[in-house]
Write a protein that holds these residues in place. Structure first.
Motif, PDB file in Angstrom:
ATOM      1  N   LYS A 230      22.340  24.901  42.814  1.00 51.88           N
ATOM      2  CA  LYS A 230      22.302  23.516  43.327  1.00 51.88           C
ATOM      3  C   LYS A 230      23.280  23.339  44.487  1.00 51.88           C
ATOM      4  O   LYS A 230      22.957  22.724  45.506  1.00 51.88           O
ATOM      5  N   GLU A 231      24.466  23.899  44.340  1.00 55.15           N
ATOM      6  CA  GLU A 231      25.475  23.782  45.386  1.00 55.15           C
ATOM      7  C   GLU A 231      25.015  24.452  46.684  1.00 55.15           C
ATOM      8  O   GLU A 231      25.176  23.901  47.784  1.00 55.15           O
ATOM      9  N   LEU A 232      24.422  25.632  46.559  1.00 53.36           N
ATOM     10  CA  LEU A 232      23.928  26.338  47.744  1.00 53.36           C
ATOM     11  C   LEU A 232      22.796  25.580  48.416  1.00 53.36           C
ATOM     12  O   LEU A 232      22.775  25.436  49.647  1.00 53.36           O
ATOM     13  N   LEU A 233      21.860  25.087  47.627  1.00 55.06           N
ATOM     14  CA  LEU A 233      20.733  24.330  48.181  1.00 55.06           C
ATOM     15  C   LEU A 233      21.204  23.044  48.855  1.00 55.06           C
ATOM     16  O   LEU A 233      20.693  22.664  49.916  1.00 55.06           O
ATOM     17  N   SER A 234      22.172  22.379  48.248  1.00 56.48           N
ATOM     18  CA  SER A 234      22.709  21.135  48.809  1.00 56.48           C
ATOM     19  C   SER A 234      23.352  21.371  50.172  1.00 56.48           C
ATOM     20  O   SER A 234      23.253  20.534  51.071  1.00 56.48           O
TER      21      SER A 234
ATOM     22  N   SER B  68      16.246  31.312  45.632  1.00 57.77           N
ATOM     23  CA  SER B  68      15.781  29.922  45.707  1.00 57.77           C
ATOM     24  C   SER B  68      15.929  29.385  47.127  1.00 57.77           C
ATOM     25  O   SER B  68      15.031  28.704  47.647  1.00 57.77           O
ATOM     26  N   LEU B  69      17.044  29.700  47.766  1.00 58.53           N
ATOM     27  CA  LEU B  69      17.273  29.260  49.145  1.00 58.53           C
ATOM     28  C   LEU B  69      16.254  29.894  50.083  1.00 58.53           C
ATOM     29  O   LEU B  69      15.677  29.205  50.943  1.00 58.53           O
ATOM     30  N   PHE B  70      16.019  31.188  49.925  1.00 57.00           N
ATOM     31  CA  PHE B  70      15.024  31.882  50.748  1.00 57.00           C
ATOM     32  C   PHE B  70      13.648  31.235  50.602  1.00 57.00           C
ATOM     33  O   PHE B  70      12.957  30.978  51.599  1.00 57.00           O
ATOM     34  N   LEU B  71      13.255  30.943  49.368  1.00 56.45           N
ATOM     35  CA  LEU B  71      11.944  30.329  49.129  1.00 56.45           C
ATOM     36  C   LEU B  71      11.879  28.924  49.730  1.00 56.45           C
ATOM     37  O   LEU B  71      10.877  28.543  50.340  1.00 56.45           O
ATOM     38  N   ALA B  72      12.944  28.152  49.569  1.00 57.36           N
ATOM     39  CA  ALA B  72      12.967  26.778  50.073  1.00 57.36           C
ATOM     40  C   ALA B  72      12.961  26.738  51.596  1.00 57.36           C
ATOM     41  O   ALA B  72      12.307  25.882  52.213  1.00 57.36           O
ATOM     42  N   GLN B  73      13.671  27.652  52.227  1.00 62.81           N
ATOM     43  CA  GLN B  73      13.770  27.663  53.687  1.00 62.81           C
ATOM     44  C   GLN B  73      12.486  28.116  54.373  1.00 62.81           C
ATOM     45  O   GLN B  73      12.212  27.718  55.502  1.00 62.81           O
ATOM     46  N   ASN B  74      11.709  28.945  53.703  1.00 64.06           N
ATOM     47  CA  ASN B  74      10.588  29.603  54.370  1.00 64.06           C
ATOM     48  C   ASN B  74       9.210  29.190  53.876  1.00 64.06           C
ATOM     49  O   ASN B  74       8.203  29.700  54.372  1.00 64.06           O
ATOM     50  N   SER B  75       9.142  28.254  52.927  1.00 63.87           N
ATOM     51  CA  SER B  75       7.853  27.777  52.425  1.00 63.87           C
ATOM     52  C   SER B  75       7.474  26.473  53.120  1.00 63.87           C
ATOM     53  O   SER B  75       8.322  25.818  53.731  1.00 63.87           O
ATOM     54  N   PRO B  76       6.200  26.077  53.044  1.00 63.67           N
ATOM     55  CA  PRO B  76       5.760  24.824  53.677  1.00 63.67           C
ATOM     56  C   PRO B  76       6.536  23.622  53.149  1.00 63.67           C
ATOM     57  O   PRO B  76       7.083  23.650  52.033  1.00 63.67           O
ATOM     58  N   ILE B  77       6.562  22.564  53.922  1.00 63.70           N
ATOM     59  CA  ILE B  77       7.365  21.383  53.587  1.00 63.70           C
ATOM     60  C   ILE B  77       6.939  20.753  52.258  1.00 63.70           C
ATOM     61  O   ILE B  77       7.749  20.158  51.550  1.00 63.70           O
ATOM     62  N   ASP B  78       5.652  20.882  51.917  1.00 71.30           N
ATOM     63  CA  ASP B  78       5.151  20.267  50.681  1.00 71.30           C
ATOM     64  C   ASP B  78       5.133  21.239  49.500  1.00 71.30           C
ATOM     65  O   ASP B  78       4.613  20.914  48.430  1.00 71.30           O
ATOM     66  N   ALA B  79       5.688  22.411  49.686  1.00 67.94           N
ATOM     67  CA  ALA B  79       5.747  23.384  48.588  1.00 67.94           C
ATOM     68  C   ALA B  79       6.761  22.938  47.543  1.00 67.94           C
ATOM     69  O   ALA B  79       7.687  22.183  47.822  1.00 67.94           O
ATOM     70  N   ILE B  80       6.555  23.435  46.319  1.00 69.81           N
ATOM     71  CA  ILE B  80       7.494  23.162  45.227  1.00 69.81           C
ATOM     72  C   ILE B  80       8.008  24.497  44.705  1.00 69.81           C
ATOM     73  O   ILE B  80       7.236  25.414  44.419  1.00 69.81           O
ATOM     74  N   ILE B  81       9.332  24.582  44.586  1.00 71.62           N
ATOM     75  CA  ILE B  81       9.963  25.785  44.037  1.00 71.62           C
ATOM     76  C   ILE B  81      10.541  25.449  42.671  1.00 71.62           C
ATOM     77  O   ILE B  81      11.230  24.435  42.510  1.00 71.62           O
TER      78      ILE B  81
END
Length: 197
Positions: A62-66, A35-48
């Motif tokens: 959630k803790e890692l993403l936060s 999830s972190l990999f996808l969030a860090q490397n996808s466009p700003i308007d992407a949804i994971i």
């Protein structure tokens, strides 16, 4: 120690697709690394969308993403990935599966081949042209063996005029190392996503 880290290899192979993706799925949230990999490397308007049946996994994710201020970009879903169609409408550009059990948790709770195949079928049916799926399977325990066998049989039967499927494994290791599958949808022909009988 594994010379080749299968998780990192999956991320490297998906990186270019993730950069352009709009809808992405972490089908097995676990401790949140995909999830972190996808969030860090996808466009700003992407949804994971990140799925797991275990509350602990969702909290860990959630803790890692936060920690990286990315929790707003990821929708955390406490549900089986086989119910993905109840949460996501539209084409999926990237999906990642890391099967097996949650590290540092109860090994009795593991992904099951029936729900994994159901989820895979639904994602295949919703995959965009050029979309990709990575699946890391572990055959070293009983359920993992059955799951890998079911995944391999399903992927092997995909029509080659629509999908390209690759498989990577370490062939000189005797400790049941993980197996990585990569699926790419090459063309836009209709694909019947119902599970074959």
């Amino acid at each position: 120690m594994q010379t080749f880290n299968t998780i990192k290899l999956a991320q490297q192979l998906l990186f270019a697709k993730v950069n352009k993706a709009k809808i992405l799925v972490d089908a097995t949230a676990g401790n949140g690394k995909d999830s972190l990999f996808l969030a860090q490397n996808s466009p700003i308007d992407a949804i994971i969308w990140s799925f797991d049946v275990q509350q602990t996994a969702i909290l860990n994710t959630k803790e890692l993403l936060s920690k990286y201020s990315l929790d707003d970009k990821v929708k955390l879903i406490i549900d089986s990935h086989e119910n993905i169609d109840q949460h996501i409408n539209g084409k999926i550009d990237v999906a990642m599966f890391n099967l097996g059990y949650l590290p540092n948790a109860q090994h009795q709770i593991t992904t099951q081949y029936q729900s994994t195949i159901a989820a895979l079928q639904k994602i295949l049916g919703s995959l965009s042209i050029g979309g990709v799926i990575s699946i890391i399977a572990y055959s070293g325990h009983q359920e993992g063996y059955l799951e890998n066998k079911a995944v391999q049989e399903r992927l092997r039967s995909l029509p080659s005029n629509i999908f390209t499927v690759g498989c990577w494994s370490m062939i000189n290791h005797s400790n049941n190392p993980p197996i990585l599958y990569i699926v790419e949808k090459m063309r836009g022909e209709a694909y019947e996503s119902a599970t074959p009988h």
